[in-house]
Scaffold this motif. Sequence first.
Motif, PDB file in Angstrom:
ATOM      1  N   MET A   1       4.655  -3.921  -4.740  1.00 57.28           N
ATOM      2  CA  MET A   1       5.738  -3.916  -5.718  1.00 57.28           C
ATOM      3  C   MET A   1       5.223  -4.132  -7.140  1.00 57.28           C
ATOM      4  O   MET A   1       5.955  -3.921  -8.101  1.00 57.28           O
ATOM      5  CB  MET A   1       6.762  -5.005  -5.387  1.00 57.28           C
ATOM      6  N   LEU A   2       3.968  -4.573  -7.282  1.00 58.73           N
ATOM      7  CA  LEU A   2       3.389  -4.838  -8.595  1.00 58.73           C
ATOM      8  C   LEU A   2       2.777  -3.565  -9.166  1.00 58.73           C
ATOM      9  O   LEU A   2       2.383  -2.658  -8.431  1.00 58.73           O
ATOM     10  CB  LEU A   2       2.308  -5.917  -8.476  1.00 58.73           C
ATOM     11  N   ASN A   3       2.647  -3.533 -10.503  1.00 57.99           N
ATOM     12  CA  ASN A   3       1.984  -2.375 -11.103  1.00 57.99           C
ATOM     13  C   ASN A   3       0.471  -2.526 -10.960  1.00 57.99           C
ATOM     14  O   ASN A   3      -0.031  -3.570 -10.543  1.00 57.99           O
ATOM     15  CB  ASN A   3       2.407  -2.185 -12.570  1.00 57.99           C
ATOM     16  N   ALA A   4      -0.272  -1.497 -11.307  1.00 53.47           N
ATOM     17  CA  ALA A   4      -1.721  -1.456 -11.066  1.00 53.47           C
ATOM     18  C   ALA A   4      -2.461  -2.561 -11.817  1.00 53.47           C
ATOM     19  O   ALA A   4      -3.403  -3.162 -11.284  1.00 53.47           O
ATOM     20  CB  ALA A   4      -2.272  -0.088 -11.453  1.00 53.47           C
ATOM     21  N   ASN A   5      -2.065  -2.853 -13.059  1.00 52.85           N
ATOM     22  CA  ASN A   5      -2.748  -3.890 -13.844  1.00 52.85           C
ATOM     23  C   ASN A   5      -2.578  -5.270 -13.212  1.00 52.85           C
ATOM     24  O   ASN A   5      -3.529  -6.053 -13.136  1.00 52.85           O
ATOM     25  CB  ASN A   5      -2.212  -3.919 -15.279  1.00 52.85           C
ATOM     26  N   GLU A   6      -1.367  -5.581 -12.778  1.00 53.13           N
ATOM     27  CA  GLU A   6      -1.114  -6.879 -12.153  1.00 53.13           C
ATOM     28  C   GLU A   6      -1.868  -7.002 -10.829  1.00 53.13           C
ATOM     29  O   GLU A   6      -2.405  -8.062 -10.507  1.00 53.13           O
ATOM     30  CB  GLU A   6       0.387  -7.075 -11.934  1.00 53.13           C
ATOM     31  N   GLN A   7      -1.917  -5.917 -10.062  1.00 52.43           N
ATOM     32  CA  GLN A   7      -2.670  -5.932  -8.804  1.00 52.43           C
ATOM     33  C   GLN A   7      -4.149  -6.192  -9.066  1.00 52.43           C
ATOM     34  O   GLN A   7      -4.777  -6.995  -8.375  1.00 52.43           O
ATOM     35  CB  GLN A   7      -2.508  -4.597  -8.068  1.00 52.43           C
ATOM     36  N   GLN A   8      -4.716  -5.519 -10.079  1.00 53.88           N
ATOM     37  CA  GLN A   8      -6.130  -5.682 -10.402  1.00 53.88           C
ATOM     38  C   GLN A   8      -6.420  -7.110 -10.864  1.00 53.88           C
ATOM     39  O   GLN A   8      -7.424  -7.706 -10.477  1.00 53.88           O
ATOM     40  CB  GLN A   8      -6.546  -4.676 -11.492  1.00 53.88           C
TER      41      GLN A   8
ATOM     42  N   ILE B   1      -4.796  -9.875 -10.077  1.00 54.99           N
ATOM     43  CA  ILE B   1      -4.726 -10.779  -8.916  1.00 54.99           C
ATOM     44  C   ILE B   1      -5.963 -10.613  -8.042  1.00 54.99           C
ATOM     45  O   ILE B   1      -6.544 -11.594  -7.576  1.00 54.99           O
ATOM     46  CB  ILE B   1      -3.427 -10.526  -8.124  1.00 54.99           C
ATOM     47  N   ASP B   2      -6.398  -9.377  -7.826  1.00 55.02           N
ATOM     48  CA  ASP B   2      -7.603  -9.136  -7.026  1.00 55.02           C
ATOM     49  C   ASP B   2      -8.833  -9.787  -7.662  1.00 55.02           C
ATOM     50  O   ASP B   2      -9.663 -10.391  -6.968  1.00 55.02           O
ATOM     51  CB  ASP B   2      -7.840  -7.631  -6.850  1.00 55.02           C
ATOM     52  N   ASP B   3      -8.965  -9.672  -8.994  1.00 51.97           N
ATOM     53  CA  ASP B   3     -10.100 -10.284  -9.697  1.00 51.97           C
ATOM     54  C   ASP B   3     -10.067 -11.808  -9.568  1.00 51.97           C
ATOM     55  O   ASP B   3     -11.101 -12.440  -9.325  1.00 51.97           O
ATOM     56  CB  ASP B   3     -10.098  -9.886 -11.176  1.00 51.97           C
ATOM     57  N   ASP B   4      -8.892 -12.391  -9.739  1.00 51.13           N
ATOM     58  CA  ASP B   4      -8.765 -13.845  -9.619  1.00 51.13           C
ATOM     59  C   ASP B   4      -9.149 -14.319  -8.221  1.00 51.13           C
ATOM     60  O   ASP B   4      -9.856 -15.319  -8.063  1.00 51.13           O
ATOM     61  CB  ASP B   4      -7.331 -14.293  -9.934  1.00 51.13           C
ATOM     62  N   ILE B   5      -8.711 -13.601  -7.213  1.00 52.22           N
ATOM     63  CA  ILE B   5      -9.025 -13.996  -5.833  1.00 52.22           C
ATOM     64  C   ILE B   5     -10.517 -13.855  -5.559  1.00 52.22           C
ATOM     65  O   ILE B   5     -11.136 -14.733  -4.949  1.00 52.22           O
ATOM     66  CB  ILE B   5      -8.190 -13.170  -4.829  1.00 52.22           C
ATOM     67  N   SER B   6     -11.128 -12.779  -6.027  1.00 54.73           N
ATOM     68  CA  SER B   6     -12.563 -12.592  -5.778  1.00 54.73           C
ATOM     69  C   SER B   6     -13.387 -13.638  -6.535  1.00 54.73           C
ATOM     70  O   SER B   6     -14.375 -14.154  -6.002  1.00 54.73           O
ATOM     71  CB  SER B   6     -13.001 -11.177  -6.142  1.00 54.73           C
ATOM     72  N   ASN B   7     -12.999 -13.976  -7.768  1.00 57.49           N
ATOM     73  CA  ASN B   7     -13.701 -15.031  -8.518  1.00 57.49           C
ATOM     74  C   ASN B   7     -13.597 -16.373  -7.799  1.00 57.49           C
ATOM     75  O   ASN B   7     -14.577 -17.106  -7.685  1.00 57.49           O
ATOM     76  CB  ASN B   7     -13.137 -15.165  -9.935  1.00 57.49           C
ATOM     77  N   TRP B   8     -12.423 -16.691  -7.327  1.00 58.82           N
ATOM     78  CA  TRP B   8     -12.221 -17.957  -6.620  1.00 58.82           C
ATOM     79  C   TRP B   8     -13.052 -17.985  -5.334  1.00 58.82           C
ATOM     80  O   TRP B   8     -13.677 -18.991  -5.014  1.00 58.82           O
ATOM     81  CB  TRP B   8     -10.732 -18.136  -6.308  1.00 58.82           C
TER      82      TRP B   8
END
Length: 190
Positions: free
Chosen positions: A93-100, A102-109
């Motif tokens: 449901m999120l746009n591409a920028n928001e998905q990216q 969130i993905d970056d934050d999860i991978s950094n964590w």
Amino acid sequence: MGNEKETDIISIVERPEKKTLLERYNIPVENVSYEFISQCTDGKTLERIVLILRSGEEGDYPDLTKHAEERLARIKPTSALLRKAEPVLRRNMLNANEQQEIDDDISNWTCEMQSREKDLDEGKAILTNEPCLQPEIRQIKTNTTKVLLIVRKVQVAQKINNLCIRGNLMNQKGASAKTTINDVRVTRSE
């Protein structure tokens, strides 16, 4: 008389009449009006009026219902009746920028947690620039004269207790001395 059959009498219990919301909440019909709703300052009464209007028991009045909801929002904005159900946002449901993002934050964590786990396994200490915050030591504020009186009473009680114990020991020593003398006499006479 002996030929009569015993019969069970079943009484039919009628259900009590279902009360309307107006009767249940003890709200007169006159209070379900624009004038009363505009002047009402009690959040609970407004909530009940909104429930009555939404139920449709007294008729369908969409404008009056909307007016009551708006008044309730001004008087009691935290009311549970004003909450709207919203679906949970899913990834698609999120746009591409928001998905990216969130993905970056999860991978950094994930990378950070893996490096911390590796450091812990190797026995390295984790150095942080922030000092470890600890709560302050509690202090008891007491009246010192009361504390001194209590301590003095405890000391006096301990002295009295010690004197009593010594007195009992003296009595016991005397009794044991007598028994040993008697024992000695008995052994000599034999």
